[in-house]
Write a protein that holds these residues in place. Structure first.
Motif, PDB file in Angstrom:
ATOM      1  N   VAL A  69      41.198  25.709  66.135  1.00  0.00           N
ATOM      2  CA  VAL A  69      41.264  27.012  66.802  1.00  0.00           C
ATOM      3  C   VAL A  69      41.770  28.069  65.821  1.00  0.00           C
ATOM      4  CG1 VAL A  69      42.423  28.327  68.617  1.00  0.00           C
ATOM      5  CG2 VAL A  69      41.536  26.031  69.115  1.00  0.00           C
ATOM      6  N   ALA A  70      42.796  27.704  65.036  1.00  0.00           N
ATOM      7  CA  ALA A  70      43.345  28.650  64.056  1.00  0.00           C
ATOM      8  C   ALA A  70      42.311  29.027  63.002  1.00  0.00           C
ATOM      9  CB  ALA A  70      44.575  28.034  63.384  1.00  0.00           C
ATOM     10  N   GLU A  71      41.503  28.045  62.587  1.00  0.00           N
ATOM     11  CA  GLU A  71      40.449  28.319  61.608  1.00  0.00           C
ATOM     12  C   GLU A  71      39.435  29.307  62.179  1.00  0.00           C
ATOM     13  OE1 GLU A  71      36.934  25.925  59.162  1.00  0.00           O
ATOM     14  OE2 GLU A  71      38.326  24.825  60.439  1.00  0.00           O
ATOM     15  N   ALA A  72      39.050  29.097  63.439  1.00  0.00           N
ATOM     16  CA  ALA A  72      38.102  30.022  64.084  1.00  0.00           C
ATOM     17  C   ALA A  72      38.708  31.418  64.179  1.00  0.00           C
ATOM     18  CB  ALA A  72      37.731  29.504  65.471  1.00  0.00           C
ATOM     19  N   ASP A  73      39.996  31.489  64.518  1.00  0.00           N
ATOM     20  CA  ASP A  73      40.664  32.794  64.616  1.00  0.00           C
ATOM     21  C   ASP A  73      40.731  33.496  63.264  1.00  0.00           C
ATOM     22  OD1 ASP A  73      41.060  32.537  67.331  1.00  0.00           O
ATOM     23  OD2 ASP A  73      43.103  31.758  67.156  1.00  0.00           O
ATOM     24  N   PHE A  74      40.929  32.721  62.207  1.00  0.00           N
ATOM     25  CA  PHE A  74      40.988  33.271  60.850  1.00  0.00           C
ATOM     26  C   PHE A  74      39.662  33.958  60.495  1.00  0.00           C
ATOM     27  CE2 PHE A  74      41.540  31.926  56.101  1.00  0.00           C
ATOM     28  CZ  PHE A  74      41.889  33.226  55.768  1.00  0.00           C
ATOM     29  N   VAL A  75      38.558  33.277  60.781  1.00  0.00           N
ATOM     30  CA  VAL A  75      37.242  33.851  60.486  1.00  0.00           C
ATOM     31  C   VAL A  75      36.949  35.022  61.432  1.00  0.00           C
ATOM     32  CG1 VAL A  75      34.773  33.371  60.290  1.00  0.00           C
ATOM     33  CG2 VAL A  75      36.426  31.603  59.671  1.00  0.00           C
ATOM     34  N   LEU A  76      37.323  34.851  62.712  1.00  0.00           N
ATOM     35  CA  LEU A  76      37.077  35.918  63.693  1.00  0.00           C
ATOM     36  C   LEU A  76      37.814  37.207  63.339  1.00  0.00           C
ATOM     37  CD1 LEU A  76      37.121  33.987  67.086  1.00  0.00           C
ATOM     38  CD2 LEU A  76      35.285  35.501  66.286  1.00  0.00           C
ATOM     39  N   LYS A  77      38.958  37.083  62.713  1.00  0.00           N
ATOM     40  CA  LYS A  77      39.725  38.271  62.319  1.00  0.00           C
ATOM     41  C   LYS A  77      38.881  39.173  61.417  1.00  0.00           C
ATOM     42  CE  LYS A  77      43.950  37.312  61.216  1.00  0.00           C
ATOM     43  NZ  LYS A  77      45.132  36.895  60.425  1.00  0.00           N
ATOM     44  N   ASP A  78      38.165  38.557  60.457  1.00  0.00           N
ATOM     45  CA  ASP A  78      37.248  39.315  59.594  1.00  0.00           C
ATOM     46  C   ASP A  78      36.112  39.922  60.414  1.00  0.00           C
ATOM     47  OD1 ASP A  78      38.754  38.433  57.478  1.00  0.00           O
ATOM     48  OD2 ASP A  78      37.081  37.540  56.372  1.00  0.00           O
ATOM     49  N   LEU A  79      35.490  39.069  61.259  1.00  0.00           N
ATOM     50  CA  LEU A  79      34.290  39.490  61.974  1.00  0.00           C
ATOM     51  C   LEU A  79      34.572  40.612  62.965  1.00  0.00           C
ATOM     52  CD1 LEU A  79      32.640  35.997  62.649  1.00  0.00           C
ATOM     53  CD2 LEU A  79      32.311  37.538  60.706  1.00  0.00           C
TER      54      LEU A  79
ATOM     55  N   LEU B  44      31.262  31.492  67.255  1.00  0.00           N
ATOM     56  CA  LEU B  44      32.645  31.095  66.991  1.00  0.00           C
ATOM     57  C   LEU B  44      33.480  31.039  68.266  1.00  0.00           C
ATOM     58  CD1 LEU B  44      33.834  32.719  63.640  1.00  0.00           C
ATOM     59  CD2 LEU B  44      33.741  30.310  64.228  1.00  0.00           C
ATOM     60  N   TYR B  45      33.246  31.963  69.185  1.00  0.00           N
ATOM     61  CA  TYR B  45      33.963  31.913  70.463  1.00  0.00           C
ATOM     62  C   TYR B  45      33.596  30.640  71.234  1.00  0.00           C
ATOM     63  CZ  TYR B  45      36.269  36.483  70.446  1.00  0.00           C
ATOM     64  OH  TYR B  45      37.114  37.536  70.167  1.00  0.00           O
ATOM     65  N   GLU B  46      32.319  30.276  71.181  1.00  0.00           N
ATOM     66  CA  GLU B  46      31.861  29.058  71.858  1.00  0.00           C
ATOM     67  C   GLU B  46      32.514  27.821  71.231  1.00  0.00           C
ATOM     68  OE1 GLU B  46      27.593  26.792  72.136  1.00  0.00           O
ATOM     69  OE2 GLU B  46      27.577  28.963  72.509  1.00  0.00           O
ATOM     70  N   PHE B  47      32.545  27.778  69.912  1.00  0.00           N
ATOM     71  CA  PHE B  47      33.180  26.679  69.182  1.00  0.00           C
ATOM     72  C   PHE B  47      34.674  26.629  69.488  1.00  0.00           C
ATOM     73  CE2 PHE B  47      35.802  25.851  65.430  1.00  0.00           C
ATOM     74  CZ  PHE B  47      35.458  24.530  65.121  1.00  0.00           C
ATOM     75  N   ARG B  48      35.319  27.805  69.471  1.00  0.00           N
ATOM     76  CA  ARG B  48      36.760  27.884  69.689  1.00  0.00           C
ATOM     77  C   ARG B  48      37.141  27.377  71.079  1.00  0.00           C
ATOM     78  NH1 ARG B  48      40.904  30.533  71.688  1.00  0.00           N
ATOM     79  NH2 ARG B  48      42.631  31.256  70.361  1.00  0.00           N
ATOM     80  N   GLU B  49      36.355  27.775  72.082  1.00  0.00           N
ATOM     81  CA  GLU B  49      36.629  27.356  73.450  1.00  0.00           C
ATOM     82  C   GLU B  49      36.578  25.833  73.578  1.00  0.00           C
ATOM     83  OE1 GLU B  49      34.912  28.572  77.827  1.00  0.00           O
ATOM     84  OE2 GLU B  49      33.457  27.971  76.312  1.00  0.00           O
ATOM     85  N   ALA B  50      35.561  25.215  72.967  1.00  0.00           N
ATOM     86  CA  ALA B  50      35.424  23.761  73.042  1.00  0.00           C
ATOM     87  C   ALA B  50      36.544  23.061  72.277  1.00  0.00           C
ATOM     88  CB  ALA B  50      34.065  23.340  72.494  1.00  0.00           C
ATOM     89  N   ALA B  51      36.883  23.572  71.083  1.00  0.00           N
ATOM     90  CA  ALA B  51      37.936  22.957  70.276  1.00  0.00           C
ATOM     91  C   ALA B  51      39.271  22.976  71.018  1.00  0.00           C
ATOM     92  CB  ALA B  51      38.067  23.682  68.937  1.00  0.00           C
TER      93      ALA B  51
END
Length: 693
Positions: free
Chosen positions: A411-421, A392-399
């Motif tokens: 980016v917000a979607e990745a952060d939403f999932v990362l919050k759980d993880l 997700l960090y790799e995806f977020r950086e590219a997005a």
């Protein structure tokens, strides 16, 4: 073994020639019409694509021979562009049929390399596959061959989007057109595709005279309805109309804008931009020609699209509103200007985003973006928490670096999932196990739902919600996924007693997703679709339309395989909007749903029928009755051929068709429809449609 294989190939060739001879005898009795040709050619085209996908060279050869025979047996005023492509492809494969087995296998290798190049997201790998295919094609068939031309065209098409490679793309494309001309294939689909690339390159060079000339040549080779629904056609006609308006050639600009709007797919992912351009240039040409009919409708559609399309750039909306203000002045509609001024003022200070990376950097980031998505999906399937976080960090950086439309939402979607993880990463092993059980229960629920075991699915989703609540709380991504799956199951069960509870659940998910800014997520799209269907069940058309339009816009923005779900939503929207008197909007959704190729037969065929019916209702309501009779005929045919249609629907369709025939004075068809109705009414009393006139 090789000798046996050679004998089998020889026998197959003999049988194919005998079959071709039999077809020639049948077709020689009377030439086919173009309508008959199109029907047969469509089936053969599907068969050819299947053979190509399966790398079945013998199947390709047989189908191409049949297509070639079909061409020869048809009365054409002008042979279609595909005729030259068929001849070139057939010539390659007939030569391949004479190859020894080892060379014959290498033909498959060309097609494999081409497919791999089309599929990969890595720009270097893409070019490497195309070049490898081109090298083998040159060795087996030479440069003047179908396989060489398609590989070379794929390379040119890839290179023109990279600024530093455009000169190379220009040289390759010009060379390809010379080769095609020498082969008598200057009116072919391959020539059309090369001209589209050349047109784009001339526009990028600011050589607008050459661009207009090339664009007209390319547009003339988009012949069939299927061709014109490709995104390239909407882009081509919109850009061509813009250049012609700027050159003062407004009649021609109007022609291409109107053609693009009538024939291309109205909305499909990024094609929204193309359709807005077409509407805008249509309006500009009309105003310059002092013909204001249709201008206000065009701008109503433009502003509807900019409102509904997710993440539409605010600075572009402001530019459109400023232009709309001047249009209102031209139309002497000053009473509407204050409302537009207010919208412009609300967008004051909005500036364009930073430019996206270009060329090879953009290609690299795109590859990283898709690789991150794939790695995350793999880690998710394996319940690999560290793997999910890293991907997700790799995806977020590219997005974030791509700065494309919707990057902030990605980016917000990745952060939403990362919050759980990240919460789970710091939690105890016991809590992490509870989170895994939540995911497992949700998967079991989905499997039960797919097997139509809704009660089992509900139990699994409820368990998933309980586990997610314990592990990460009710405002988490994990809980929201389980909760919306539970609400969707209630919809599919048609459980009216729990519909209010389901609306509350889906509304909670929507609130959580919006609070986290994940406006482009699959979760958000699913939630909106579920809310639309729940509100329809409650006869709440306002909230249903609001949620449904957003869900459809997300499906179109993602450029997804639209299938029956898209047909379901667009048909509901068309029906509700017609009932609300919003006929132009209803027609937009009916047309878009039909272009999404919904299934005509089987359990989903009622969606297709509803789209056809609402299209005719919208057309009748705005008194645009041209070419409606074939649509009514298809609607009746679909309902008669599908056992899933209730008798009352078949009666309703004929009642509405009869009203149309009466308005047109078509007494011959009217009499047969009256007879069909009498026969159907003898089975069940008629309850008249509210649309019957």
């Amino acid at each position: 073994m090789i000798r046996q294989l050679s004998i089998l190939i020889f026998l197959a060739a003999i049988f194919a020639l005998e079959a071709a001879a039999r077809r020639s005898q049948v077709w020689a009795e009377g030439a086919l019409s173009q309508e008959e040709f199109e029907s047969k050619a469509s089936d053969l085209d599907v068969r050819l694509k299947g053979a190509i996908a399966a790398f079945d060279l013998n199947g390709q050869l047989e189908t191409l021979r049949t297509l070639n025979q079909l061409m020869a047996a048809t009365n054409f005023e002008t042979p279609p562009a595909c005729a030259a492509d068929i001849r070139l492809h057939l010539r390659d494969l007939e030569l391949a049929a004479t190859f020894p087995p080892d060379q014959f296998a290498r033909v498959r290798e060309i097609q494999t390399e081409k497919q791999r190049g089309d599929e990969t997201k890595d720009p270097d790998e893409k070019v490497r596959h195309f070049q490898r295919g081109r090298e083998i094609a040159a060795e087996l068939f030479g440069e003047a061959s179908h396989h060489y031309i398609t590989c070379e065209l794929s390379i040119a098409h890839h290179l023109y989007s990279i600024p530093e490679k455009r000169e190379e793309a220009f040289q390759r494309t010009n060379h390809l057109l010379q080769v095609l001309d020498s082969l008598g294939a200057s009116r072919s689909n391959r020539a059309r595709d090369a001209l589209v690339v050349l047109f784009a390159l001339y526009v990028m060079r600011d050589d607008f005279t050459k661009a207009i000339e090339t664009g007209k040549q390319a547009a003339a080779l988009f012949e069939t309805p299927g061709d014109k629904r490709r995104r390239e056609y909407a882009t081509l006609t919109g850009t061509l109309a813009k250049l012609l308006n700027e050159a003062g050639q407004h009649e021609q600009a109007l022609h291409y804008a109107r053609t693009g709007m009538n024939d291309s797919l109205p909305l499909n992912g990024l094609q929204t931009d193309d359709h807005i351009r077409l509407l805008r240039e249509y309006s500009r040409a009309k105003i310059k020609l002092q013909d204001h009919d249709g201008v206000q409708d065009a701008w109503s559609d433009i502003l509807m699209f900019t409102t509904n399309v997710p993440c539409f750039p605010l600075h572009e909306r402001r530019e459109l509103l400023v232009e709309y203000r001047s249009v209102l002045q031209s139309l002497a509609l000053e009473d509407r200007i204050p409302e537009v001024d207010l919208q412009i003022a609300q967008l004051k200070g909005v500036s364009p985003p930073e430019p996206s990376p270009a060329g090879e950097e953009q290609q690299r980031l795109s590859a990283q973006y898709y690789a991150g998505m794939a790695k995350y999906d793999q880690a998710r399937m394996e319940f690999d928490l560290p793997g999910k976080i890293k991907a997700l960090y790799e995806f977020r950086e590219a997005a974030a670096a791509l700065k494309a439309a919707g990057s902030a939402a990605r980016v917000a979607e990745a952060d939403f999932v990362l919050k759980d993880l990240l919460h789970l990463e710091k939690s105890s092993e016991e809590v992490r196990e509870i989170a895994i059980r939540s995911e497992q229960e949700r998967r079991l629920g989905q499997s039960s739902k797919d097997e139509k075991k809704q009660w089992d699915a509900l139990v699994h989703f409820e368990q998933a919600m309980e586990h997610a609540k314990t592990a990460v709380g009710v405002d988490s991504h994990l809980y929201a996924c389980a909760e919306v799956s539970w609400a969707e199951t209630i919809v599919e069960m048609g459980d009216e007693r729990r519909r209010t509870e389901a609306i509350a659940a889906a509304s909670h998910v929507r609130k959580v997703v919006e609070a986290n800014g994940a406006y482009l997520s699959t979760l958000y799209r699913t939630t909106l679709a579920v809310l639309c269907r729940l509100h329809i069940g409650q006869n709440e058309s306002g909230p249903a339309i609001e949620a449904g339009e957003k869900a459809v816009a997300l499906l179109e923005f993602e450029d997804l395989d639209q299938g029956p779900y898209y047909a379901l939503l667009t048909s509901f929207l068309a029906k509700m909007l017609n009932e609300a008197g919003e006929h132009r909007r209803a027609l937009h959704y009916a047309r878009s749903g039909l272009y999404g190729k919904p299934p005509k037969y089987g359990e989903y065929s009622p969606f297709y029928a509803r789209l056809l019916q609402e299209f005719t209702r919208g057309k009748v309501a705005i008194d645009d009755l041209d070419d409606l009779q074939p649509i009514y005929e298809e609607l009746i045919q679909i309902s008669d051929d599908n056992p899933v249609f209730p008798l009352q629907r078949r009666i309703e369709y004929r009642e509405e068709y009869l009203a149309f025939l009466n308005s047109q004075g078509n007494n011959q068809r009217r009499d047969s429809v009256v007879a069909e109705l009498a026969n159907l009414k003898g089975t069940q009393p008629l309850q008249k449609s509210r649309y019957t006139r």
